[in-house]
Motif scaffolding. Structure first.
Motif, short mmCIF file in Angstrom:
data_model
loop_
_atom_site.label_atom_id
_atom_site.label_comp_id
_atom_site.label_asym_id
_atom_site.label_seq_id
_atom_site.Cartn_x
_atom_site.Cartn_y
_atom_site.Cartn_z
N GLY A 151 61.30 29.78 4.31
CA GLY A 151 62.05 28.93 3.52
C GLY A 151 62.60 27.87 4.40
N THR A 152 63.31 26.96 3.76
CA THR A 152 64.22 25.95 4.60
C THR A 152 65.83 25.86 4.29
OG1 THR A 152 63.77 24.33 2.49
CG2 THR A 152 62.17 24.29 4.14
N LYS A 153 66.18 25.02 4.97
CA LYS A 153 67.70 25.17 4.70
C LYS A 153 67.98 24.63 3.18
CE LYS A 153 70.25 24.74 9.05
NZ LYS A 153 69.57 24.57 10.19
N GLU A 154 67.26 23.72 2.84
CA GLU A 154 67.32 23.19 1.32
C GLU A 154 67.29 24.48 0.25
OE1 GLU A 154 65.35 21.56 3.71
OE2 GLU A 154 67.09 20.02 3.93
N ASP A 155 66.21 25.36 0.70
CA ASP A 155 66.09 26.43 -0.31
C ASP A 155 67.30 27.36 -0.37
OD1 ASP A 155 63.47 25.73 -0.65
OD2 ASP A 155 62.60 27.07 0.72
N TYR A 156 67.92 27.59 0.89
CA TYR A 156 69.19 28.12 1.30
C TYR A 156 70.33 27.61 0.33
CZ TYR A 156 72.15 31.43 3.98
OH TYR A 156 73.00 32.31 4.04
N GLN A 157 70.20 26.09 0.47
CA GLN A 157 71.31 25.45 -0.45
C GLN A 157 71.12 25.77 -1.84
OE1 GLN A 157 74.23 24.14 0.47
NE2 GLN A 157 73.65 24.09 2.72
N VAL A 158 69.97 25.90 -2.30
CA VAL A 158 69.48 26.10 -3.79
C VAL A 158 70.34 27.51 -4.20
CG1 VAL A 158 67.82 26.34 -5.36
CG2 VAL A 158 67.74 24.71 -3.96
N ILE A 159 69.90 28.69 -3.23
CA ILE A 159 70.48 29.83 -3.71
C ILE A 159 71.96 29.68 -3.63
CG2 ILE A 159 70.45 32.35 -2.73
CD1 ILE A 159 67.58 31.74 -1.37
N GLU A 160 72.48 29.02 -2.54
CA GLU A 160 73.90 29.12 -2.59
C GLU A 160 74.50 28.45 -3.95
OE1 GLU A 160 76.07 30.16 -0.43
OE2 GLU A 160 77.91 29.00 -1.24
N GLY A 161 73.71 27.37 -4.28
CA GLY A 161 74.15 26.70 -5.60
C GLY A 161 74.23 27.70 -6.70
N MET A 162 73.07 28.49 -6.75
CA MET A 162 72.96 29.47 -7.61
C MET A 162 74.12 30.47 -7.80
SD MET A 162 68.77 30.52 -7.59
CE MET A 162 69.25 32.21 -7.99
N LEU A 163 74.40 30.93 -6.61
CA LEU A 163 75.56 31.88 -6.46
C LEU A 163 76.87 31.25 -6.92
CD1 LEU A 163 74.31 33.59 -3.00
CD2 LEU A 163 73.92 34.39 -5.25
N GLN A 164 76.93 30.09 -6.52
CA GLN A 164 78.24 29.42 -6.95
C GLN A 164 78.22 29.22 -8.36
OE1 GLN A 164 80.91 28.87 -5.00
NE2 GLN A 164 80.26 28.63 -2.98
N THR A 165 77.33 28.83 -9.09
CA THR A 165 77.32 28.88 -10.57
C THR A 165 77.57 30.19 -11.18
OG1 THR A 165 75.38 27.61 -10.18
CG2 THR A 165 75.88 28.04 -12.28
N ALA A 166 77.10 31.34 -10.42
CA ALA A 166 77.44 32.66 -11.02
C ALA A 166 78.87 33.16 -10.60
CB ALA A 166 76.31 33.67 -10.14
N LYS A 167 79.21 32.40 -9.75
CA LYS A 167 80.74 32.58 -9.45
C LYS A 167 81.57 32.26 -10.61
CE LYS A 167 84.11 33.01 -5.87
NZ LYS A 167 84.37 32.82 -4.59
N GLY A 168 81.13 30.88 -10.94
CA GLY A 168 81.91 30.17 -11.97
C GLY A 168 81.91 31.01 -13.15
N LYS A 169 80.66 31.42 -13.65
CA LYS A 169 80.33 31.99 -14.82
C LYS A 169 80.90 33.24 -15.16
CE LYS A 169 77.82 28.05 -16.17
NZ LYS A 169 78.28 27.25 -17.17
N LEU A 170 80.76 34.03 -14.08
CA LEU A 170 81.16 35.61 -14.58
C LEU A 170 82.32 35.78 -14.08
CD1 LEU A 170 77.87 36.81 -12.62
CD2 LEU A 170 78.26 36.79 -14.93
N THR A 171 82.84 37.01 -14.65
CA THR A 171 84.25 37.45 -14.31
C THR A 171 84.21 38.05 -12.71
OG1 THR A 171 84.13 39.73 -14.96
CG2 THR A 171 84.78 38.17 -16.74
N GLU A 172 85.38 38.28 -12.25
CA GLU A 172 85.42 38.66 -10.90
C GLU A 172 84.41 40.07 -10.81
OE1 GLU A 172 88.93 39.57 -7.72
OE2 GLU A 172 89.50 38.09 -9.20
N ASP A 173 85.03 40.89 -11.69
CA ASP A 173 84.24 42.46 -11.65
C ASP A 173 82.56 42.14 -11.46
OD1 ASP A 173 86.43 43.55 -10.81
OD2 ASP A 173 86.83 44.30 -12.81
N GLU A 174 82.29 41.27 -12.63
CA GLU A 174 80.88 41.02 -12.95
C GLU A 174 80.28 40.39 -11.63
OE1 GLU A 174 80.51 40.38 -17.57
OE2 GLU A 174 81.11 38.75 -16.40
#
Lengths: 167, 187
Positions: free
Chosen positions: A86-109
């Protein structure tokens, strides 16, 4: 004589006979000097305190937003995926996904989502070699079962994240 | 020296000018001392409180509103600290010691002249026997000449309460004064 007048006279009379002890002056003066020293000593201290507070105000939010890299919670650091092609960019993509998830889901979810994702990623890391190729046979039967279960458990979360992402 | 003249000195004193401090102390200390001594009887406590009043004066000067009389502010601080002290004294575990002290306190608090005066001045003795809540109203009303509204403001209690305490205090004084020194007392 009215009681009002009598009280006034009596108190005035008594007050005149009450004298502040002279040695009290020394004590009050010492306290005063203490106050002055404290005040003088305090002003650079105050500046330092202020600087400290300002620094804290600046640092706290940046720490709150920047430091808990969500992907770090799963992989520890980007080194984990860089070892597997993997690359650092891939890592950033994953991070982005997680951040999106954080925004969309409730805290417990989101908590649950992170837990499952972490398990899934651990397994993925296990089957991925240095070049990024996957080898399912590296897992035990039990782990393979878990892998599938995680996939289905995560599916509703993905739907939710992607579904609302594209309204 | 009146309030207006005192203020610039007070400001200088808070900034560390020691001669200004001396001047402010000279102008105010008898008043502060007497106010405290009317309300608290233990000599050591009186001195502690007076010292505290001055500390508070320097530290809180920036909160003083120049539109209000300086004495009112000063008496406010004094009364506030006395009440603070009373609360603390109440909580003190030295209750036993305090009880013991109280028995000799009457003779202890100031010098002989006062004791002598007390014997000659029945009314003063009666004032000193009033409960603190009643006494503070009497002192502020008749020693400092504050209106009942101002007393309410200073004690941070409703005017009605001040009125009733004032009334009660006078009633008590009259009653006892009549019994003990009725001859000279003409109402």
């Amino acid at each position: 004589m009215s009681i009002d007048k009598e009280l006034r006279e009596e108190l005035r009379h008594m007050a005149d006979s009450m004298h502040c002890p002279p040695d009290l002056y020394g004590r009050v003066r010492r306290s005063y000097q203490h106050y002055v020293n404290e005040k003088r000593g305090r002003s650079p201290m105050k500046k330092r305190m202020l600087a400290g507070i300002v620094a804290a105000v600046i640092l706290i939010p940046s720490a709150a937003f920047a430091s808990p890299y969500l992907a770090d919670a799963i992989f520890g650091s980007s080194a984990a995926i860089e070892q597997r092609g993997g690359t650092k960019e891939d890592y950033q993509v994953i991070e982005g996904m997680l951040q999106t998830a954080k925004g969309k889901l409730t805290e417990d979810e989101f908590k649950e989502y992170m837990k499952l994702t972490k398990q899934l990623m651990q397994l993925k890391l296990k089957i991925t070699d240095q070049n990024g190729n996957k080898h399912m046979d590296k897992l035990t039967n039990e782990e393979q079962k878990q892998f599938e279960q995680l996939g289905s458990k995560l599916a509703p979360y993905f739907e939710k994240i992607n579904g609302t992402a594209k309204p | 020296m009146n309030d207006k003249e005192l203020l610039p000195w007070l400001e200088k004193a808070t900034l560390g000018d020691e001669s200004a401090f001396q001047l402010v102390y000279q102008a105010t200390h008898q008043d502060v001392y007497r106010t405290v001594a009317f309300l608290v009887y233990n000599k050591q406590d009186i001195e502690d409180i007076v010292n505290e009043v001055y500390m508070r004066m320097w530290r809180s000067f920036h909160k003083y509103d120049p539109n209000r009389p300086f004495r009112f502010w000063l008496h406010g601080i004094t009364i506030h600290l006395i009440q603070d002290w009373k609360r603390k004294a109440w909580r003190r575990i030295r209750l036993f010691e305090r009880n013991r002290q109280m028995t000799c306190e009457q003779f202890d608090w100031t010098d002989r002249t006062v004791l002598q005066f007390e014997m000659q001045h029945e009314l003063f003795r009666l004032i000193r026997q009033l409960s603190y809540k009643l006494r503070v109203v009497i002192i502020l009303r008749y020693f400092h000449d504050y209106a009942l509204e101002e007393i309410a403001d200073m004690l941070q209690i409703p005017v009605g309460t001040v009125k009733s305490r004032h009334h009660l205090a006078l009633k008590e004084l009259r009653k006892r004064f009549e019994i003990k020194g009725g001859d000279e007392y003409v109402y």
